[in-house]
Design an enzyme around this catalytic site. Structure first.
Site, PDB file in Angstrom:
ATOM      1  N   LYS A   1       4.487   0.525   9.964  1.00  9.60           N
ATOM      2  CA  LYS A   1       4.655   1.811   9.278  1.00  9.60           C
ATOM      3  C   LYS A   1       4.216   2.963  10.171  1.00  9.60           C
ATOM      4  CE  LYS A   1       3.522   0.067   4.785  1.00  9.60           C
ATOM      5  NZ  LYS A   1       2.307  -0.044   3.993  1.00  9.60           N
TER       6      LYS A   1
ATOM      7  N   GLU B   1       0.879  -1.173   0.000  1.00 10.06           N
ATOM      8  CA  GLU B   1       0.000   0.000   0.000  1.00 10.06           C
ATOM      9  C   GLU B   1       0.918   1.224   0.000  1.00 10.06           C
ATOM     10  OE1 GLU B   1      -2.772   0.261   3.284  1.00 10.06           O
ATOM     11  OE2 GLU B   1      -3.515   2.181   2.515  1.00 10.06           O
TER      12      GLU B   1
ATOM     13  N   ARG C   1       5.082 -13.428   9.303  1.00  7.58           N
ATOM     14  CA  ARG C   1       5.746 -12.167   9.018  1.00  7.58           C
ATOM     15  C   ARG C   1       7.087 -12.120   9.743  1.00  7.58           C
ATOM     16  NH1 ARG C   1       2.238  -8.280   9.044  1.00  7.58           N
ATOM     17  NH2 ARG C   1       3.619  -6.563   9.543  1.00  7.58           N
TER      18      ARG C   1
END
Ligand code: ATP
Ligand code: MG
Length: 586
Positions: free
Chosen positions: A297, A49, A287
């Site tokens: 982020k 994104e 992850r």
């Protein structure tokens, strides 16, 4: 020294090791699951994104997706998942493309670019939503956000059907068209899926009539003001995969519960003739969690916004641009990703694994150099003032073909402060002054001469300001006389009249705790106040022309890179990438 020694040398073998994803791909290849005429059987995608900078966690996903495409002669698409207009920006699109390229991967194949944006599919996504409404598989819900949250139930409790769930398809269709036409405010209506009659009672929360579209009167960085309804990630992602003929859609474990909806959506739309089978399949992997680092982020943005670091590319940041500026190589990051592998087991990878990959990558390819980080003057009293003797050292001890570097020996030198002790501790073999019963210590000035300490100077505060020695002219390294002197100490130095003054930035980990944000802890309270120390150092004169991004091993001190932002011609700034040995956890 030429710059290409940094880039052209081969990196240690990073032969792909097997993992569960590769086993799935192998089985699919054997079964012909995704064989289609004229198309590769492995098509993956990396779907960021564009709302921030990529970090080391994304590198794992990039290496996995692009690595599979490379190893199976397939292809990997770069797709921007740009469905949240308020948070996204072209700045992020640009840096993400740069980072993927820098890591060594490409979305171009056979002259064609596989660069996609979810926003390119807004028209098709809308058309498919109308189809779902018309076939009774989606409806416009007009509950308030609070009612919707309440009626969703929770893990132990089934949800309650919305009073709008059974409104006629025609009515939903009209409402949806009016939503698109801008007749409603944000949040007034929402489009939801109806996977089955009893979906609101599903034990899987994400099956409970997931939202497909919401109203957002927001400007989009690519589509401008064309749309005021935007598709949800869970709706957009499977469709984008199917439209791009993705075969294996790899995501992190938290999406496991989203898989039933993924499968339902692509199957339903394939039935509706929107795409041909075989449809893409989703697989989840764990992850990357790296110790001493945060990879959300949002948290990285907070570090930038609060001025804790100088920017997204601050060398203390685990962003790709930060790692790059710090001096990491793409090869080291790829090697790290190979070593950590891919699995379904959640866990933490130790920072030393990343640093180890860096050392293994740089050791064979970084030219050696001498830097004196905390300088102390050494005066060779019996060396004639104004004279110089050239000394030589290999550019790299294992690459004789790279030749030698030379630097002058002169009357005044810089040595490390720690290489002199007025009152030596046991086992100290560097310079110490003479005492009543012992002469001063003899030490080899590496690549130069053996010298014996004769005394030292102090200022009025008691600080040692200079060390005095006499050298032995017949002791030069590489000459037959060198062997006549047996010394235990061997120290680095630079000529005071020739050395280049350089700013050296000694970086350390940004956090003092291994898991700075575990369990919702305030990660800002775990900051390492000494993560950056700047010293005024002297480096050997040959480093005058160090090019930005050129990496070196400074003997004794570790690996350093000429800072790509602040270095100017003739005045390099060096960042410490990492020390020579792992000193953490000890
Ligand atoms: P954040 O939560 O920090 O915003 P994200 O997962 O939302 O990160 P995206 O831009 O959506 O960021 O991620 C793009 C891809 O990178 C996704 O496929 C995602 O699964 C993957 N990814 C993100 N973080 C990690 C990580 N720590 N380890 C492995 N893959 C990751
Ligand atoms: Mg995301």
């Amino acid at each position: 020294m030429s710059n290409d020694k940094n880039s052209a040398a081969p990196s240690p073998s990073a032969a792909p090791s097997s993992n569960f994803v590769r086993s799935i791909v192998d089985a699919d290849l054997a079964a012909g699951t995704h064989s289609r005429p004229g198309m590769p059987s492995v098509i993956t995608r990396f779907p960021p994104e564009p709302n921030g900078y990529l970090h080391v966690g994304h590198a794992k996903s990039i290496c996995l997706n692009f690595g599979l495409a490379r190893d199976y002669q397939g292809r990997c698409h770069l797709r921007f998942d740009d469905t949240n207009p308020e948070k996204e920006d072209q700045e992020y699109v640009d840096t993400i493309m740069d980072s993927v390229k820098w890591l060594g991967f490409s979305w171009e194949q056979g002259g064609q670019e596989y660069l996609h944006y979810a926003s390119d599919y807004f028209g098709k996504l809308y058309e498919m939503a109308e189809y779902l409404i018309k076939t009774g598989k989606a409806y416009v819900d007009s509950q308030s956000a609070e009612e919707m949250a309440k009626n969703r139930g929770n893990f132990g409790t089934p949800g309650t059907n919305s009073p709008f769930r059974d409104r006629p398809a025609d009515e939903s269709l009209q409402l949806f068209r009016d939503m698109k036409a801008g007749k409603y405010k944000d949040g007034e209506h929402i489009l939801r899926a109806k996977m089955s009659e009893d979906a609101m009672a599903s034990p899987i929360m994400t099956n409970r009539d997931p939202a497909l579209y919401r109203i957002r009167h927001a400007h989009h960085h690519r589509t401008g003001d064309e749309w005021c309804i935007y598709p949800m990630y869970d709706y957009t992602h499977p469709i984008s995969d199917a439209l791009e003929d993705i075969t294996h859609s790899l995501c992190t474990l938290e999406f496991t519960d989203h898989r039933p909806f993924y499968d339902w959506l692509v199957e339903t739309l394939a039935e509706g003739g929107f795409f041909t089978r075989p449809v893409p399949r989703q697989y989840e992997f764990s992850r990357l969690n790296l110790t001493y680092v945060v990879t959300s982020k949002r948290k990285l943005r907070q570090l930038v916004d609060d001025g804790v670091v100088a920017g997204w590319d601050d060398p203390r940041m685990p962003t790709i641009v930060g790692l790059r500026r710090r001096g990491y190589t793409p090869e080291a990051i790829q090697l790290f990703c190979e070593r950590i592998g891919v699995s379904k087991a959640d866990g933490w990878i130790d920072m030393s694994t990343l640093e180890g990959a860096l050392r293994d990558d740089l050791d064979p390819k970084a030219p050696r150099a001498i830097a004196v980080l905390r300088p102390l003057k050494l005066i060779v009293d019996n060396f004639p003032e104004g004279d110089t003797v050239e000394c030589n050292a290999p550019v790299h001890p294992h690459h004789p073909e790279w030749g030698t570097r030379s630097f002058p020996f002169t009357r005044e030198l810089w040595i490390e402060q720690e290489d002199f002790m007025e009152t030596p501790t046991k086992g100290y073999f560097r310079f110490t002054p003479p005492s009543a019963d012992k002469p001063g210590a003899r030490v080899r000035l590496k690549y130069g001469f053996v010298a014996e300490c004769t005394g030292f100077d102090k200022d009025e505060h008691g600080n040692v300001t200079a060390v005095h020695v006499n050298y032995f002219p017949d002791s030069k390294s590489g000459t037959p006389g060198a062997d006549n002197y047996k010394v235990k100490g061997n120290i680095t130095w630079v000529s005071a009249s020739h050395a280049l003054a350089a700013e050296v930035r000694l970086y350390d980990r940004l956090f003092l705790e291994a898991q700075p944000d575990a369990g919702g802890k305030d990660f800002m309270s775990a900051l390492n106040p000494n993560a950056l120390e700047t010293v005024n150092a002297f480096v050997e004169p040959g480093l005058q022309d160090a090019a930005a991004d050129q990496r070196f091993q400074f003997e004794r001190h570790g690996y350093f890179v000429a800072d790509r932002v602040d270095s100017v011609a003739g005045k390099p700034v060096f960042n410490r990438v990492t020390t020579l040995k792992d000193s953490w956890g000890k």
